[in-house]
Design a protein around this motif. Structure first.
Motif, short mmCIF file in Angstrom:
data_model
loop_
_atom_site.label_atom_id
_atom_site.label_comp_id
_atom_site.label_asym_id
_atom_site.label_seq_id
_atom_site.Cartn_x
_atom_site.Cartn_y
_atom_site.Cartn_z
N ASN A 76 90.62 2.36 -37.54
CA ASN A 76 90.28 1.01 -37.08
C ASN A 76 90.10 0.01 -38.21
N GLY A 77 90.62 0.37 -39.38
CA GLY A 77 90.60 -0.56 -40.51
C GLY A 77 91.81 -1.46 -40.46
N ASP A 78 91.75 -2.54 -41.21
CA ASP A 78 92.79 -3.55 -41.22
C ASP A 78 93.17 -3.82 -42.67
N CYS A 79 94.39 -3.48 -43.03
CA CYS A 79 94.86 -3.70 -44.40
C CYS A 79 95.59 -5.03 -44.48
N ILE A 80 95.24 -5.85 -45.45
CA ILE A 80 95.85 -7.16 -45.61
C ILE A 80 96.43 -7.25 -47.02
N VAL A 81 97.76 -7.29 -47.11
CA VAL A 81 98.44 -7.37 -48.39
C VAL A 81 98.00 -8.65 -49.11
N GLY A 82 97.70 -8.51 -50.38
CA GLY A 82 97.31 -9.67 -51.17
C GLY A 82 95.82 -9.93 -51.20
N ASN A 83 95.06 -9.32 -50.29
CA ASN A 83 93.61 -9.48 -50.32
C ASN A 83 92.99 -8.52 -51.31
N PHE A 84 91.88 -8.90 -51.90
CA PHE A 84 91.11 -7.98 -52.72
C PHE A 84 89.66 -8.06 -52.28
N PRO A 85 89.10 -6.98 -51.78
CA PRO A 85 89.78 -5.70 -51.52
C PRO A 85 90.76 -5.83 -50.35
N VAL A 137 105.14 0.34 -51.81
CA VAL A 137 105.51 -0.99 -52.25
C VAL A 137 104.26 -1.82 -52.52
N ASP A 138 103.23 -1.65 -51.71
CA ASP A 138 101.95 -2.34 -51.91
C ASP A 138 100.83 -1.41 -51.47
N ASN A 139 99.58 -1.80 -51.73
CA ASN A 139 98.43 -0.96 -51.37
C ASN A 139 98.44 -0.55 -49.91
N CYS A 140 98.85 -1.46 -49.03
CA CYS A 140 98.80 -1.18 -47.60
C CYS A 140 99.81 -0.13 -47.17
N ASP A 141 100.74 0.25 -48.05
CA ASP A 141 101.68 1.33 -47.73
C ASP A 141 101.04 2.71 -47.91
N ASN A 142 99.85 2.78 -48.49
CA ASN A 142 99.14 4.05 -48.63
C ASN A 142 98.57 4.44 -47.27
N TYR A 143 99.02 5.58 -46.75
CA TYR A 143 98.60 6.03 -45.43
C TYR A 143 97.09 6.20 -45.36
N LYS A 144 96.46 5.66 -44.32
CA LYS A 144 95.02 5.78 -44.05
C LYS A 144 94.16 5.09 -45.11
N LEU A 145 94.71 4.16 -45.88
CA LEU A 145 93.92 3.50 -46.93
C LEU A 145 92.62 2.92 -46.39
#
Length: 148
Positions: A14-23, A2-10
């Protein structure tokens, strides 16, 4: 996805995925990129490492992170009958235990969920989410905030 953060291990361990942020990828508070050059080039696969290395002899503790999706549970263990305090003590006694939380959040929370090794697939929620307690070196626990 649905969004970039749905990609496993993106964002790697210990990373933090934030929907709407670039990167979309950042490091959790008190963590830094494992490889700054790769990170700067948009390759987040190696993730992040603690800013201060854990030191089991000097003592570690836990820092509460709020409003996060729980990490992948591939390397985890749970017990439905433990309290959160018992969960903390079990995790503290095992140097490969990196985080813990309540297993069931209903009714004020109960049970214990432990993670061993690196935490994969964390992402920030804008609304209320469960608290996760992550192992940190005692020197990182002076300020009780997950925003610095």
């Amino acid at each position: 996805p649905v969004d970039n953060c749905d990609n496993y291990k993106l964002c790697g361990p210990n990373g933090d995925c934030i929907v709407g942020n670039f990167p979309p990828c950042g490091c959790l508070s008190k963590f830094v990129p494992r490889n700054q050059t790769e990170w700067g080039n948009g390759d987040w696969s190696n993730g992040c490492v603690r800013r201060t290395t854990l030191d089991y002899k000097s003592g570690d503790g836990f820092l509460k992170y709020s409003q996060y999706k729980m990490p992948a549970t591939r390397n985890s263990w749970f017990d439905k009958n433990m309290t959160l305090r018992e969960c903390e003590m079990i995790c503290l006694e095992n140097c490969s235990c990196m985080a813990y939380t309540n297993l069931d959040l209903r009714g004020g929370g109960n049970g214990c969920l432990l993670w061993f090794g690196e935490l994969i697939d964390m992402r920030e929620y804008s609304e209320d989410g469960p608290d996760i307690y992550m192992r940190m070196a005692s020197s990182e626990l002076g300020k009780n905030s997950n925003k610095d």
